[in-house]
Motif scaffolding. Structure first.
Motif, PDB file in Angstrom:
ATOM      1  N   GLU A 170      53.484  61.632  56.370  1.00 17.24           N
ATOM      2  CA  GLU A 170      53.704  61.798  57.734  1.00 17.24           C
ATOM      3  C   GLU A 170      54.810  60.648  57.887  1.00 17.24           C
ATOM      4  OE1 GLU A 170      50.570  60.764  60.440  1.00 17.24           O
ATOM      5  OE2 GLU A 170      49.237  62.228  59.389  1.00 17.24           O
ATOM      6  N   SER A 171      55.769  61.450  58.897  1.00 18.99           N
ATOM      7  CA  SER A 171      56.985  60.391  59.316  1.00 18.99           C
ATOM      8  C   SER A 171      57.528  60.889  60.817  1.00 18.99           C
ATOM      9  CB  SER A 171      58.082  60.701  58.225  1.00 18.99           C
ATOM     10  OG  SER A 171      59.116  59.961  58.583  1.00 18.99           O
TER      11      SER A 171
ATOM     12  N   HIS B 273      62.228  53.761  56.253  1.00 18.37           N
ATOM     13  CA  HIS B 273      61.117  54.564  55.592  1.00 18.37           C
ATOM     14  C   HIS B 273      60.334  53.588  55.003  1.00 18.37           C
ATOM     15  CE1 HIS B 273      61.940  58.834  56.466  1.00 18.37           C
ATOM     16  NE2 HIS B 273      63.065  58.598  56.513  1.00 18.37           N
ATOM     17  N   TRP B 274      61.016  52.604  54.413  1.00 16.38           N
ATOM     18  CA  TRP B 274      59.955  51.567  53.615  1.00 16.38           C
ATOM     19  C   TRP B 274      58.910  51.125  54.606  1.00 16.38           C
ATOM     20  CZ3 TRP B 274      59.149  46.441  54.461  1.00 16.38           C
ATOM     21  CH2 TRP B 274      58.244  45.782  53.374  1.00 16.38           C
ATOM     22  N   ARG B 275      59.637  50.517  55.749  1.00  9.06           N
ATOM     23  CA  ARG B 275      58.854  49.928  56.994  1.00  9.06           C
ATOM     24  C   ARG B 275      57.679  50.677  57.465  1.00  9.06           C
ATOM     25  NH1 ARG B 275      61.767  45.940  60.652  1.00  9.06           N
ATOM     26  NH2 ARG B 275      61.153  47.309  62.086  1.00  9.06           N
ATOM     27  N   GLU B 276      57.851  52.131  57.640  1.00 13.38           N
ATOM     28  CA  GLU B 276      57.009  53.289  57.940  1.00 13.38           C
ATOM     29  C   GLU B 276      55.933  53.346  56.644  1.00 13.38           C
ATOM     30  OE1 GLU B 276      57.698  57.149  60.275  1.00 13.38           O
ATOM     31  OE2 GLU B 276      57.819  57.663  58.316  1.00 13.38           O
ATOM     32  N   MET B 277      56.439  53.375  55.641  1.00 13.52           N
ATOM     33  CA  MET B 277      55.318  53.699  54.502  1.00 13.52           C
ATOM     34  C   MET B 277      54.276  52.361  54.442  1.00 13.52           C
ATOM     35  SD  MET B 277      54.979  52.513  50.993  1.00 13.52           S
ATOM     36  CE  MET B 277      56.489  51.564  50.930  1.00 13.52           C
ATOM     37  N   ILE B 278      54.959  51.256  54.473  1.00 10.12           N
ATOM     38  CA  ILE B 278      54.147  50.114  54.266  1.00 10.12           C
ATOM     39  C   ILE B 278      53.229  49.830  55.731  1.00 10.12           C
ATOM     40  CG2 ILE B 278      55.369  48.003  55.092  1.00 10.12           C
ATOM     41  CD1 ILE B 278      54.518  48.171  51.546  1.00 10.12           C
ATOM     42  N   SER B 279      53.462  49.950  56.613  1.00 15.31           N
ATOM     43  CA  SER B 279      52.798  49.819  57.840  1.00 15.31           C
ATOM     44  C   SER B 279      51.597  51.034  58.289  1.00 15.31           C
ATOM     45  CB  SER B 279      53.427  49.470  58.924  1.00 15.31           C
ATOM     46  OG  SER B 279      54.605  50.367  59.063  1.00 15.31           O
TER      47      SER B 279
ATOM     48  N   ASP C 113      70.174  58.623  57.764  1.00 15.75           N
ATOM     49  CA  ASP C 113      68.919  59.022  57.153  1.00 15.75           C
ATOM     50  C   ASP C 113      68.950  60.449  56.982  1.00 15.75           C
ATOM     51  OD1 ASP C 113      66.246  58.454  56.327  1.00 15.75           O
ATOM     52  OD2 ASP C 113      65.448  59.238  58.233  1.00 15.75           O
ATOM     53  N   HIS C 114      67.970  60.894  56.065  1.00 22.43           N
ATOM     54  CA  HIS C 114      67.736  62.370  55.739  1.00 22.43           C
ATOM     55  C   HIS C 114      66.431  62.570  55.307  1.00 22.43           C
ATOM     56  CE1 HIS C 114      69.904  66.383  54.717  1.00 22.43           C
ATOM     57  NE2 HIS C 114      70.145  66.182  56.060  1.00 22.43           N
ATOM     58  N   GLU C 115      65.507  62.411  56.127  1.00 21.46           N
ATOM     59  CA  GLU C 115      64.030  62.422  55.647  1.00 21.46           C
ATOM     60  C   GLU C 115      63.720  62.267  54.321  1.00 21.46           C
ATOM     61  OE1 GLU C 115      62.577  65.533  54.380  1.00 21.46           O
ATOM     62  OE2 GLU C 115      62.715  66.788  56.110  1.00 21.46           O
ATOM     63  N   GLN C 116      62.853  63.116  53.665  1.00 23.47           N
ATOM     64  CA  GLN C 116      62.246  62.699  52.318  1.00 23.47           C
ATOM     65  C   GLN C 116      63.261  63.034  51.198  1.00 23.47           C
ATOM     66  OE1 GLN C 116      59.883  60.504  52.948  1.00 23.47           O
ATOM     67  NE2 GLN C 116      59.866  61.283  55.147  1.00 23.47           N
ATOM     68  N   ASN C 117      64.469  62.696  51.278  1.00 24.16           N
ATOM     69  CA  ASN C 117      65.391  63.152  50.114  1.00 24.16           C
ATOM     70  C   ASN C 117      65.105  62.172  48.924  1.00 24.16           C
ATOM     71  OD1 ASN C 117      67.330  60.388  50.270  1.00 24.16           O
ATOM     72  ND2 ASN C 117      66.910  61.186  52.314  1.00 24.16           N
ATOM     73  N   CYS C 118      65.811  62.660  47.773  1.00 23.71           N
ATOM     74  CA  CYS C 118      65.522  61.946  46.514  1.00 23.71           C
ATOM     75  C   CYS C 118      65.451  60.437  46.793  1.00 23.71           C
ATOM     76  CB  CYS C 118      66.654  62.337  45.702  1.00 23.71           C
ATOM     77  SG  CYS C 118      66.570  61.725  43.815  1.00 23.71           S
ATOM     78  N   SER C 119      66.661  59.934  47.287  1.00 20.91           N
ATOM     79  CA  SER C 119      66.780  58.331  47.110  1.00 20.91           C
ATOM     80  C   SER C 119      65.707  57.749  47.898  1.00 20.91           C
ATOM     81  CB  SER C 119      68.030  57.831  47.420  1.00 20.91           C
ATOM     82  OG  SER C 119      68.560  58.445  48.710  1.00 20.91           O
TER      83      SER C 119
ATOM     84  N   GLU D 251      38.383  76.516  52.004  1.00 23.43           N
ATOM     85  CA  GLU D 251      39.062  76.108  53.480  1.00 23.43           C
ATOM     86  C   GLU D 251      39.868  75.038  53.351  1.00 23.43           C
ATOM     87  OE1 GLU D 251      36.989  76.911  57.324  1.00 23.43           O
ATOM     88  OE2 GLU D 251      37.639  74.824  57.548  1.00 23.43           O
ATOM     89  N   LEU D 252      41.358  75.273  53.733  1.00 29.26           N
ATOM     90  CA  LEU D 252      42.021  73.996  53.619  1.00 29.26           C
ATOM     91  C   LEU D 252      42.562  73.950  55.082  1.00 29.26           C
ATOM     92  CD1 LEU D 252      44.203  75.170  50.463  1.00 29.26           C
ATOM     93  CD2 LEU D 252      42.669  73.111  50.713  1.00 29.26           C
ATOM     94  N   PRO D 253      42.133  72.597  55.394  1.00 26.33           N
ATOM     95  CA  PRO D 253      43.169  72.419  56.859  1.00 26.33           C
ATOM     96  C   PRO D 253      44.431  72.533  57.075  1.00 26.33           C
ATOM     97  CG  PRO D 253      41.745  70.391  55.978  1.00 26.33           C
ATOM     98  CD  PRO D 253      41.967  71.512  54.911  1.00 26.33           C
ATOM     99  N   VAL D 254      44.754  72.931  58.339  1.00 24.55           N
ATOM    100  CA  VAL D 254      46.301  73.067  58.324  1.00 24.55           C
ATOM    101  C   VAL D 254      46.560  71.972  59.579  1.00 24.55           C
ATOM    102  CG1 VAL D 254      47.936  74.500  59.439  1.00 24.55           C
ATOM    103  CG2 VAL D 254      46.280  75.499  57.770  1.00 24.55           C
ATOM    104  N   ARG D 255      47.673  71.257  59.192  1.00 24.96           N
ATOM    105  CA  ARG D 255      47.916  70.344  60.317  1.00 24.96           C
ATOM    106  C   ARG D 255      49.502  70.744  60.723  1.00 24.96           C
ATOM    107  NH1 ARG D 255      48.027  64.520  58.415  1.00 24.96           N
ATOM    108  NH2 ARG D 255      48.294  64.245  60.770  1.00 24.96           N
ATOM    109  N   SER D 256      49.683  70.413  62.428  1.00 25.77           N
ATOM    110  CA  SER D 256      50.888  70.735  62.847  1.00 25.77           C
ATOM    111  C   SER D 256      51.532  69.524  63.166  1.00 25.77           C
ATOM    112  CB  SER D 256      50.765  71.538  63.936  1.00 25.77           C
ATOM    113  OG  SER D 256      49.840  72.616  63.787  1.00 25.77           O
ATOM    114  N   GLY D 257      53.012  69.379  62.989  1.00 24.68           N
ATOM    115  CA  GLY D 257      53.774  68.366  63.490  1.00 24.68           C
ATOM    116  C   GLY D 257      54.432  68.644  64.878  1.00 24.68           C
TER     117      GLY D 257
END
Ligand code: CMC
Length: 430
Positions: free
Chosen positions: A55-56, A397-403, A230-236, A17-23
């Motif tokens: 999560e973002s 994104h760096w700020r969100e990630m680090i906090s 911004d463009h969420e989790q793009n390559c850069s 069983e794998l939990p499912v999460r909703s955004g």
């Protein structure tokens, strides 16, 4: 058992069983974080086509519907009503600023535009024809040498100062790279000018005569920065998050993001579009190039077409196309033939079965290069312009990630296909 779970059957017949999460909005995600611990298997997803890495709260994209929102605000509304600094505040802080907050933020950015003079010396060491993206990455990386001891990532005030410095100094570094390329003296920032005007001034002013900023050009630049912000989790952005997840100095994480952006599959596409349009040269050649793009034995792709996430029109391309008309109407019209060629290429590709079937639409880079060129910005600087706009997204994104209290070092796994264990053979016996 939870109702909202994915159930898989393992090869040995066990139900997993794998939990499912909703955004807030968008597709659900299957949480596989415990899969290896519980089942001893990894997932395999080269290019992260179906993998969420975090999560973002920052940006949402619906690629099927062509939707892009920053902190819940549709990009069309921000493009029509806001400006880049206000959008930057929104991305960094989560909400639109009050007028007092905006005034303070604007003042802070304006008063952080100068570089340490020592940093300017780096430009003396580069070759005159160094690519400005290489210089941008190197000089932003060097900021970690200037601001290492005073950067404590766990201190929110330090995180703010980092964001302000990146946003304020990137245009100055970009303009210095441009001036080196064209052999003109470096022009210092002017803090009485707004963000886009100041960049125009640093790029185009010369000490010998006054420079008048064209308001249409500055408006176009500001709009492009909003669309690139911004463009969420793009390559850069993922690169910035990944480099930063080790606790590395954030200025060097941004330098890593700049390097990732440079590639032609990512931000380098705006430069590649112009090179491609110049190579095509004439509408009579379009069919030939579209055929080349469809030919699997030919590595050529139509630059500025296709997107990993958008399987519909890129909403940014729609906005930029309008701005392109405005810029070409008001400014020097000499690029009109190039624009007409781009429109014709777009028409032919959009009617072509191959592009229809694969959902390949023009992306943000298809038109941005034409605008930059009409503003007098050289092709090699196009991706640098993209980087200036995207710098605020990287920083947010760096700020969100680090906090993030659940944050972990980013460390994907692999499917090992190399040799199985074997014994070392001395060189004389090989
Ligand atoms: N011209 C011709 N064929 C294409 C193109 C193109 N521009 N883009 C994708 N395809 C084909 C590709 O060959 C593949 O065909 P098949 O299924 O038969 O193998 C199919 O469409 C899917 O492409 P993909 O490469 O698997 O898709 P992806 O999501 O990995 O790549 C992309 C996305 C943007 C890298 C790719 O579309 C591309 O190389 N486009 C041109 C470069 C470009 O414009 N990049 C800017 C992206 S937007 C700004 C940014 O994010 O920085």
């Amino acid at each position: 058992m939870s109702d909202n779970a994915y159930r898989l059957i393992s090869p040995s017949g066990n139900e997993i069983e794998l939990p499912v999460r909703s955004g807030t909005t968008g597709p659900d995600v299957i949480d596989i974080a415990r899969l290896y611990r519980d089942q001893g298997v990894f997932t395999y997803d080269p290019g992260f086509v179906a993998t969420g890495s975090c999560e973002s709260d920052i940006t949402y994209i619906d690629g099927e519907k062509g939707v892009l929102m920053y902190r819940g605000y549709p990009v069309e509304q921000l493009a029509a009503n806001s400006n880049f600094l206000e959008v930057s505040y929104l991305l960094l802080h989560g909400d639109l600023p009050t007028s007092a907050e905006l005034e303070k933020f604007d003042h802070t950015i304006r008063t952080h535009t100068m570089l340490n003079e020592g940093m300017l010396n780096f430009f003396k060491g580069f070759r005159y024809d160094a690519h400005p993206m290489a210089m941008l990455s190197a000089v932003v990386g060097s900021m970690s040498a200037y601001y290492h001891d005073e950067m404590d990532a766990s201190n929110p005030e330090h995180r703010d100062i980092f964001a302000h410095r990146i946003l304020a100094k990137l245009p100055t570094i970009a303009a210095a790279a441009h001036k080196l390329n064209i052999g003109q003296p470096f022009i210092y920032p002017r803090n009485d000018l707004n963000y886009a005007d100041n960049l125009m001034h640093m790029l185009f002013a010369v000490p010998a005569e006054p420079y008048e900023i064209d308001p249409v050009a500055a408006e176009a630049l500001d709009l492009l920065f909003i669309l690139h912000a911004d463009h969420e989790q793009n390559c850069s952005t993922s690169t910035v998050r990944m480099a930063g997840s080790s606790g590395a100095n954030p200025y060097s994480a941004i330098a890593a993001g700049i390097s990732a952006l440079w590639g032609p599959a990512h931000g380098g596409a705006n430069e590649a579009v112009l090179t491609m349009l110049e190579e095509i040269g004439d509408a009579s050649q379009i069919k030939k190039y579209v055929e080349k793009a469809k030919d699997k034995s030919d590595p050529f792709r139509l630059m500025g077409f296709g997107h990993r996430v958008y399987k519909n029109f890129d909403p940014r391309a729609t906005i930029i196309r309008e701005m392109c008309h405005k810029v070409l109407d008001k400014l020097d019209r000499e690029d009109t033939p190039l624009f007409d060629l781009a429109r014709e290429l777009e028409r032919v590709a959009l009617e072509d079965e191959y592009f229809i079937e694969k959902n390949l639409y023009p992306n943000v880079d298809f038109y941005s290069g034409i605008i930059y060129r009409a503003l007098g910005i050289p092709t090699s600087m196009f991706t640098v312009m993209f980087a200036i706009g995207r710098s605020v997204g990287w920083t947010a994104h760096w700020r969100e990630m680090i906090s993030d209290p659940k944050g972990k070092i980013a460390r994907p796994r692999q499917l090992y296909m190399g040799p199985a264990q074997r014994d070392y053979v001395p060189v004389e016996k090989r």
